[in-house]
Design an enzyme around this catalytic site. Sequence first.
Site, PDB file in Angstrom:
ATOM      1  N   SER A  23      -9.983  -5.743  17.362  1.00  0.00           N
ATOM      2  CA  SER A  23     -11.418  -5.840  17.083  1.00  0.00           C
ATOM      3  C   SER A  23     -12.134  -6.944  17.871  1.00  0.00           C
ATOM      4  CB  SER A  23     -11.659  -6.026  15.587  1.00  0.00           C
ATOM      5  OG  SER A  23     -11.296  -4.853  14.903  1.00  0.00           O
ATOM      6  N   LYS A  72      -7.917  -4.678   1.928  1.00  0.00           N
ATOM      7  CA  LYS A  72      -8.997  -3.692   1.777  1.00  0.00           C
ATOM      8  C   LYS A  72      -9.291  -3.290   0.326  1.00  0.00           C
ATOM      9  CE  LYS A  72      -8.717  -1.393   6.271  1.00  0.00           C
ATOM     10  NZ  LYS A  72      -8.692  -0.090   6.957  1.00  0.00           N
ATOM     11  N   ASN A  93     -13.715  -2.125   4.155  1.00  0.00           N
ATOM     12  CA  ASN A  93     -13.282  -2.777   5.398  1.00  0.00           C
ATOM     13  C   ASN A  93     -14.387  -3.620   6.032  1.00  0.00           C
ATOM     14  OD1 ASN A  93     -14.924  -0.752   6.488  1.00  0.00           O
ATOM     15  ND2 ASN A  93     -13.725  -0.729   8.367  1.00  0.00           N
ATOM     16  N   ASP A 108     -14.453   3.027   7.988  1.00  0.00           N
ATOM     17  CA  ASP A 108     -13.344   3.783   8.594  1.00  0.00           C
ATOM     18  C   ASP A 108     -13.625   5.287   8.544  1.00  0.00           C
ATOM     19  OD1 ASP A 108     -11.620   1.617   9.207  1.00  0.00           O
ATOM     20  OD2 ASP A 108     -10.953   1.514   7.129  1.00  0.00           O
ATOM     21  N   GLY A 133      -0.761  13.765   5.145  1.00  0.00           N
ATOM     22  CA  GLY A 133      -0.655  12.445   4.527  1.00  0.00           C
ATOM     23  C   GLY A 133      -1.528  12.373   3.288  1.00  0.00           C
ATOM     24  N   ALA A 134      -1.168  11.449   2.379  1.00  0.00           N
ATOM     25  CA  ALA A 134      -1.952  11.301   1.150  1.00  0.00           C
ATOM     26  C   ALA A 134      -2.085   9.828   0.779  1.00  0.00           C
ATOM     27  CB  ALA A 134      -1.301  12.084   0.017  1.00  0.00           C
ATOM     28  N   GLY A 135      -1.977   8.944   1.766  1.00  0.00           N
ATOM     29  CA  GLY A 135      -2.106   7.506   1.519  1.00  0.00           C
ATOM     30  C   GLY A 135      -3.556   7.055   1.632  1.00  0.00           C
ATOM     31  N   TYR A 242      -3.513   5.682  17.513  1.00  0.00           N
ATOM     32  CA  TYR A 242      -4.072   5.529  18.861  1.00  0.00           C
ATOM     33  C   TYR A 242      -3.107   4.832  19.830  1.00  0.00           C
ATOM     34  CZ  TYR A 242      -5.380   1.168  16.622  1.00  0.00           C
ATOM     35  OH  TYR A 242      -5.352   0.001  15.908  1.00  0.00           O
TER      36      TYR A 242
HETATM   37  P1  ATR Z   1      -2.095   4.340   5.047  1.00  0.00           P
HETATM   38  O1  ATR Z   1      -2.920   3.359   4.273  1.00  0.00           O
HETATM   39  O2  ATR Z   1      -1.962   4.041   6.511  1.00  0.00           O
HETATM   40  O3  ATR Z   1      -2.550   5.746   4.817  1.00  0.00           O
HETATM   41  P2  ATR Z   1       0.042   4.606   3.128  1.00  0.00           P
HETATM   42  O4  ATR Z   1      -0.999   4.515   2.050  1.00  0.00           O
HETATM   43  O5  ATR Z   1       1.298   3.819   3.000  1.00  0.00           O
HETATM   44  O6  ATR Z   1      -0.589   4.207   4.528  1.00  0.00           O
HETATM   45  O7  ATR Z   1       0.400   6.158   3.328  1.00  0.00           O
HETATM   46  C1  ATR Z   1       1.324   6.582   4.256  1.00  0.00           C
HETATM   47  C2  ATR Z   1       1.294   8.111   4.337  1.00  0.00           C
HETATM   48  O8  ATR Z   1       2.118   8.528   5.438  1.00  0.00           O
HETATM   49  C3  ATR Z   1       1.869   8.792   3.123  1.00  0.00           C
HETATM   50  O9  ATR Z   1       1.200  10.021   2.903  1.00  0.00           O
HETATM   51  C4  ATR Z   1       3.331   9.030   3.527  1.00  0.00           C
HETATM   52  O10 ATR Z   1       3.977  10.095   2.844  1.00  0.00           O
HETATM   53  P3  ATR Z   1       4.700   9.846   1.395  1.00  0.00           P
HETATM   54  O11 ATR Z   1       3.609   9.805   0.379  1.00  0.00           O
HETATM   55  O12 ATR Z   1       5.622  10.997   1.227  1.00  0.00           O
HETATM   56  O13 ATR Z   1       5.445   8.520   1.526  1.00  0.00           O
HETATM   57  C5  ATR Z   1       3.136   9.399   4.966  1.00  0.00           C
HETATM   58  N1  ATR Z   1       4.364   9.213   5.768  1.00  0.00           N
HETATM   59  C6  ATR Z   1       4.909   8.047   6.174  1.00  0.00           C
HETATM   60  N2  ATR Z   1       6.028   8.262   6.898  1.00  0.00           N
HETATM   61  C7  ATR Z   1       6.193   9.611   6.959  1.00  0.00           C
HETATM   62  C8  ATR Z   1       7.158  10.468   7.576  1.00  0.00           C
HETATM   63  N3  ATR Z   1       8.170   9.984   8.289  1.00  0.00           N
HETATM   64  N4  ATR Z   1       6.984  11.808   7.446  1.00  0.00           N
HETATM   65  C9  ATR Z   1       5.951  12.315   6.736  1.00  0.00           C
HETATM   66  N5  ATR Z   1       5.009  11.544   6.137  1.00  0.00           N
HETATM   67  C10 ATR Z   1       5.128  10.221   6.247  1.00  0.00           C
END
Ligand code: ATR
Length: 303
Positions: A23, A72, A93, A108, A133-135, A242
């Site tokens: 940044s 955050k 953020n 973001d 993904g669901a994080g 990225y």
């Molecule tokens: P962020 O804030 O960057 O989103 P996070 O909240 O830790 O990080 O979420 C990470 C996400 O990446 C999750 O959805 C995770 O899947 P799980 O819920 O099953 O852990 C996903 N992820 C991380 N490594 C992975 C992998 N090798 N294959 C598939 N999904 C992955």
Amino acid sequence: MMEITSRTQVVGVFADPVEHTLSPPMQNAAFGAMGIPYAYVPWHVKAADLPAAVEAVRALSLAGVNVTIPHKVAVMGLLDEIAPIARLIGAVNTIENRSGRLIGHNTDAPGFLRSLTEEAGVEPASQHVLILGAGGAARAIAVQMVLAGARLVTVANRTESKAAELCRHLQDVAGSELSGNRFTQLSSVPLDAQDPEFQAAVATADILINTTAVGMYPKHDVPPLVPADLLRPKLLVCDIVYTPQRTTLLKAAEQAGCRTLPGLGMLAYQGAIAIEIWTGRKAPVAVMKEALLGALKQRDPGV
Ligand code: ATR
């Protein structure tokens, strides 16, 4: 770098660790091009010091700051007000200092939306958006896609229960006033290229977005989460990773004839929106992207 005087407005980022943030070069390049007396500084702030650091924003009358990992979510409890979208996303953020009143924003997700509309020329309204993904990053982007009027949002996650949980939250977002009462359908599927439900979601999606860190340097030489033979040319494939710019997923997408959107744009636009909040002026996104590319090359030669 502009001359520092008594008129200089200091802004910056609270992070731990802070060494790798891109940044400062991006934001300082923007301020230089805008010709306004701002300086953007990286601050190493440990979790235990976050309350004092936020208090310093008031004491020093800073125009605002960014906060990033790991602050955050924790920062939300230290502010006077949280913007409605940031509240739905559950993360802040960017802090705006409005005459001593601290307001938390999330740039973001709006940054991703602007990258999608301005760089790829694609509007999510009425589209089927498939999110990998669901994080935290998935939640931010999914909320934004619902608010932008997507027809269907499918969340695919390795741990399927987390995808279902995110969908329950998105249901509330879809029913909220902020969504303009546009109806978004929601579904969750396992993130597994062998799974028929996942394959069906890929086959019908218009926009696919990877929000996981899979493919990020230095572990970039891995199989893509979605192999090329599942992808169809009508699909727009986006990656928020990225480093490298052409991730393993984007390479598979190119191979399948899909259009692609790399993650650098989201990074530039989230910074641009923060500058617009602090200064009320339009930020020079092209200058910022160029500065990012330069900083990336310096940080990770060969990426
Ligand atoms: P962020 O804030 O960057 O989103 P996070 O909240 O830790 O990080 O979420 C990470 C996400 O990446 C999750 O959805 C995770 O899947 P799980 O819920 O099953 O852990 C996903 N992820 C991380 N490594 C992975 C992998 N090798 N294959 C598939 N999904 C992955």
